[in-house]
Design a protein around this motif. Structure first.
Motif, mmCIF file in Angstrom:
data_model
loop_
_atom_site.group_PDB
_atom_site.id
_atom_site.type_symbol
_atom_site.label_atom_id
_atom_site.label_comp_id
_atom_site.label_asym_id
_atom_site.label_seq_id
_atom_site.Cartn_x
_atom_site.Cartn_y
_atom_site.Cartn_z
ATOM 1 N N LEU A 1 87.094 111.589 87.151
ATOM 2 C CA LEU A 1 85.768 111.922 87.660
ATOM 3 C C LEU A 1 85.816 113.100 88.615
ATOM 4 C CD1 LEU A 1 82.759 111.332 87.822
ATOM 5 C CD2 LEU A 1 83.246 109.657 89.634
ATOM 6 N N GLY A 2 86.762 113.107 89.531
ATOM 7 C CA GLY A 2 86.852 114.200 90.490
ATOM 8 C C GLY A 2 87.073 115.543 89.834
ATOM 9 N N THR A 3 87.956 115.576 88.830
ATOM 10 C CA THR A 3 88.223 116.843 88.166
ATOM 11 C C THR A 3 87.037 117.305 87.328
ATOM 12 O OG1 THR A 3 89.421 115.565 86.472
ATOM 13 C CG2 THR A 3 90.733 116.670 88.156
ATOM 14 N N GLU A 4 86.317 116.362 86.726
ATOM 15 C CA GLU A 4 85.114 116.741 85.972
ATOM 16 C C GLU A 4 84.059 117.329 86.903
ATOM 17 O OE1 GLU A 4 85.207 113.615 82.195
ATOM 18 O OE2 GLU A 4 83.715 113.364 83.773
ATOM 19 N N ILE A 5 83.864 116.706 88.058
ATOM 20 C CA ILE A 5 82.878 117.215 89.017
ATOM 21 C C ILE A 5 83.283 118.601 89.502
ATOM 22 C CG2 ILE A 5 81.866 116.863 91.301
ATOM 23 C CD1 ILE A 5 82.178 113.823 90.772
ATOM 24 N N ALA A 6 84.557 118.781 89.836
ATOM 25 C CA ALA A 6 85.023 120.079 90.320
ATOM 26 C C ALA A 6 84.787 121.164 89.281
ATOM 27 C CB ALA A 6 86.505 120.001 90.685
ATOM 28 N N ALA A 7 85.048 120.846 88.015
ATOM 29 C CA ALA A 7 84.836 121.826 86.949
ATOM 30 C C ALA A 7 83.362 122.194 86.828
ATOM 31 C CB ALA A 7 85.364 121.277 85.632
ATOM 32 N N THR A 8 82.482 121.209 86.894
ATOM 33 C CA THR A 8 81.052 121.473 86.764
ATOM 34 C C THR A 8 80.535 122.301 87.932
ATOM 35 O OG1 THR A 8 80.719 119.401 85.554
ATOM 36 C CG2 THR A 8 78.777 120.395 86.557
ATOM 37 N N SER B 1 100.338 115.331 92.958
ATOM 38 C CA SER B 1 100.905 116.677 92.937
ATOM 39 C C SER B 1 100.110 117.615 92.048
ATOM 40 C CB SER B 1 102.362 116.618 92.457
ATOM 41 O OG SER B 1 102.432 116.033 91.159
ATOM 42 N N ALA B 2 99.377 117.044 91.095
ATOM 43 C CA ALA B 2 98.522 117.804 90.188
ATOM 44 C C ALA B 2 97.421 116.861 89.719
ATOM 45 C CB ALA B 2 99.321 118.337 89.003
ATOM 46 N N PRO B 3 96.305 117.383 89.227
ATOM 47 C CA PRO B 3 95.215 116.501 88.779
ATOM 48 C C PRO B 3 95.691 115.546 87.684
ATOM 49 C CG PRO B 3 94.457 118.780 88.906
ATOM 50 C CD PRO B 3 95.945 118.810 89.088
ATOM 51 N N LEU B 4 95.392 114.260 87.853
ATOM 52 C CA LEU B 4 95.730 113.208 86.905
ATOM 53 C C LEU B 4 97.231 113.079 86.652
ATOM 54 C CD1 LEU B 4 92.641 114.215 85.670
ATOM 55 C CD2 LEU B 4 93.167 112.170 84.389
ATOM 56 N N ARG C 1 99.438 121.637 83.361
ATOM 57 C CA ARG C 1 98.539 122.507 82.592
ATOM 58 C C ARG C 1 97.095 122.349 83.064
ATOM 59 N NH1 ARG C 1 100.401 123.474 76.353
ATOM 60 N NH2 ARG C 1 102.657 123.573 76.719
ATOM 61 N N LEU C 2 96.725 121.127 83.433
ATOM 62 C CA LEU C 2 95.367 120.907 83.938
ATOM 63 C C LEU C 2 95.180 121.621 85.276
ATOM 64 C CD1 LEU C 2 92.731 119.472 83.248
ATOM 65 C CD2 LEU C 2 93.559 117.477 84.513
ATOM 66 N N ALA C 3 96.223 121.591 86.116
ATOM 67 C CA ALA C 3 96.157 122.306 87.394
ATOM 68 C C ALA C 3 96.000 123.807 87.160
ATOM 69 C CB ALA C 3 97.414 122.019 88.216
ATOM 70 N N GLU C 4 96.740 124.331 86.190
ATOM 71 C CA GLU C 4 96.624 125.751 85.864
ATOM 72 C C GLU C 4 95.229 126.102 85.381
ATOM 73 O OE1 GLU C 4 99.641 126.499 83.004
ATOM 74 O OE2 GLU C 4 101.313 126.225 84.422
ATOM 75 N N LEU C 5 94.631 125.223 84.586
ATOM 76 C CA LEU C 5 93.275 125.458 84.086
ATOM 77 C C LEU C 5 92.288 125.550 85.242
ATOM 78 C CD1 LEU C 5 91.131 125.550 81.793
ATOM 79 C CD2 LEU C 5 91.097 123.042 81.907
ATOM 80 N N HIS C 6 92.332 124.579 86.154
ATOM 81 C CA HIS C 6 91.395 124.564 87.281
ATOM 82 C C HIS C 6 91.614 125.758 88.204
ATOM 83 C CE1 HIS C 6 89.085 120.698 87.196
ATOM 84 N NE2 HIS C 6 89.959 120.459 86.232
ATOM 85 N N ALA C 7 92.854 126.023 88.536
ATOM 86 C CA ALA C 7 93.133 127.145 89.443
ATOM 87 C C ALA C 7 92.721 128.467 88.802
ATOM 88 C CB ALA C 7 94.618 127.163 89.806
ATOM 89 N N GLY C 8 92.956 128.579 87.505
ATOM 90 C CA GLY C 8 92.596 129.811 86.822
ATOM 91 C C GLY C 8 91.103 130.048 86.739
ATOM 92 N N ARG C 9 90.322 128.988 86.804
ATOM 93 C CA ARG C 9 88.873 129.114 86.755
ATOM 94 C C ARG C 9 88.242 129.255 88.142
ATOM 95 N NH1 ARG C 9 86.289 128.031 81.917
ATOM 96 N NH2 ARG C 9 87.783 128.384 80.231
ATOM 97 N N GLY C 10 89.059 129.108 89.200
ATOM 98 C CA GLY C 10 88.534 129.330 90.529
ATOM 99 C C GLY C 10 88.451 128.119 91.424
ATOM 100 N N VAL C 11 88.904 126.952 90.955
ATOM 101 C CA VAL C 11 88.932 125.762 91.804
ATOM 102 C C VAL C 11 90.106 125.883 92.772
ATOM 103 C CG1 VAL C 11 89.190 123.247 91.873
ATOM 104 C CG2 VAL C 11 87.910 124.318 90.009
ATOM 105 N N PHE D 1 85.906 122.229 81.856
ATOM 106 C CA PHE D 1 85.817 123.618 81.421
ATOM 107 C C PHE D 1 85.795 123.617 79.892
ATOM 108 C CE2 PHE D 1 87.831 124.012 85.687
ATOM 109 C CZ PHE D 1 86.791 124.713 86.304
ATOM 110 N N ASP D 2 86.698 124.375 79.250
ATOM 111 C CA ASP D 2 86.709 124.390 77.783
ATOM 112 C C ASP D 2 87.796 123.480 77.209
ATOM 113 O OD1 ASP D 2 88.874 125.847 78.592
ATOM 114 O OD2 ASP D 2 88.349 127.676 77.517
#
Length: 389
Positions: free
Chosen positions: A152-159, A174-177, A188-198, A323-324
């Motif tokens: 839930l937290g990662t979905e909210i952060a992405a939105t 240490s990383a999401p989930l 990889r999920l951490a890289e996705l979020h950081a790359g999008r600006g979280v 995200f995607d």
């Protein structure tokens, strides 16, 4: 026979629909704590929060379809007490509803931080009203901190990030989930979020909140660091909504404890997030918090109410969109599993990961590869003995 369903969300509604599909023509009453007609929860952290859906679009059924079920919906009146011996449910308004069969589908309650209640700018996200309240509090220049590094937290952060609002994700992993996906996929999920600006502030638990003049001002970590915040979303888990069952005669321990037929007591069943039942295929008590299980378990409950006498033995499954990335999980994952990428299209950012523990395949995860992941479900140990989806 008459049936009372306590809980007017996905599991509760699916129970009623399954009963009617099977030809049950007895009286059915649905008791809901919220004033809204049944709606879907997964869109709350995505489409509803992001503003791409109006609230009405999250409804599970139209008013006309609900009317066709020939069920009485009693909404906006939370259950406060159950007498299991007489199968009587008492409500906040003073109603006493008795039935031959009671289905408990009350779902979850969000966990909260000390001092959170009554503090402006602090939100949880469980209900439609929660999503709308959070959406209204977001705006240009607002600094948002999401407390919780799970689904839930990662979905909210992405939105929130997609809305162009600065957002920080805080949590102890240490990383999401990481505790579910393990370091490879979580990385990889951490890289996705950081790359999008979280902004990721992970590895330290949140201890409390700071405030100024009755409004949240920051989030304090176990390290002593304070993250400035104008809006805080507390999303670090939820607990089964079973407080009202205290003294009822129904056993509650991390949910409503049931047998393999999802039966908690004579004439009393549980379905959805609140149910913790004996999974014969895994020989363990299991409680699943996801939309798919809510519907499928409700169908199993309806069948057993009508005399099927069949165990509920699904292959655990959940999905999340961030995200995607469309992530689909079959089986049970854990951080200590041996994880390997068994299919991958690097250029397209798609892969399937297989999880092994003790030499056996225990789970499969598909990242933008839903079909390929689903086709590998039979590899999961014991999957052929479980109920097919």
């Amino acid at each position: 026979m008459n049936v009372l369903v306590v809980g007017a969300s996905a599991a509760g509604l699916a129970t009623v629909e399954a009963l009617r599909r099977r030809g049950f023509d007895g009286r059915v009453t649905v008791l809901g704590a919220e004033p809204h007609l049944p709606y879907d929860r997964p869109p709350l952290s995505k489409q509803v929060l992001g503003g791409t859906w109006e609230p009405e679009r999250a409804r599970l059924r139209t008013p006309e379809a609900l009317s066709g079920l020939d069920a009485e919906f009693v909404l906006g009146d939370p259950a406060t007490r159950l007498d299991a011996a007489t199968r009587t449910v008492h409500t906040l308004s003073g109603r006493s509803l008795r039935a031959d069969v009671v289905v408990l589908a009350t779902g979850l309650r969000p966990r909260t931080l000390p001092g959170q209640h009554g503090l402006a700018g602090v939100h949880v996200l469980r209900t439609l009203d929660d999503a709308l309240g959070l959406r209204a509090d977001l705006g240009p220049g607002k600094r948002v901190v999401v407390v919780g590094d799970g689904v839930l937290g990662t979905e909210i952060a992405a939105t929130v990030c997609d809305l162009g609002v600065p957002v920080t994700l805080a949590g102890p992993q240490s990383a999401p989930l990481a505790c579910q996906f393990g370091p490879l996929v979580a990385g990889r999920l951490a890289e996705l979020h950081a790359g999008r600006g979280v902004s990721l502030q992970l590895g330290a638990a949140v201890t409390d909140l700071t405030q100024e003049d009755g409004r949240v001002a920051g989030v304090r970590l176990a390290t002593g660091e304070v993250l400035p915040a104008d809006v805080v979303v507390v999303a670090f888990g939820a607990a089964p909504a079973t407080e009202w069952l205290s003294g009822s005669g129904v056993l509650c321990d991390n949910g409503v404890v049931c047998d393999s037929r999802c039966r908690a007591a004579d004439g009393i069943y549980a379905a959805g997030d609140v149910a913790r039942w004996h999974h014969e295929g895994l020989d363990a008590l299991l409680r699943l918090e996801n939309r798919t299980n809510a519907t499928e378990q409700a169908v199993a409950v309806a069948g057993n109410i009508l005399g099927d006498d069949r165990p509920y033995t699904p292959v655990p499954y959940f999905w999340t969109n961030q995200f995607d990335a469309r992530i689909h999980v079959h089986g049970t994952l854990s951080a200590d599993a041996d994880v390997s990428i068994v299919e991958e299209e690097v250029a397209a950012g798609r892969f399937v990961a297989r999880y092994r523990r003790g030499g056996e395949v225990v789970g499969v995860l598909g990242w933008n590869m839903p079909k390929q992941a689903r086709l590998r479900r039979p590899e999961i140990a014991g999957a052929t003995a479980l109920t097919p989806r």
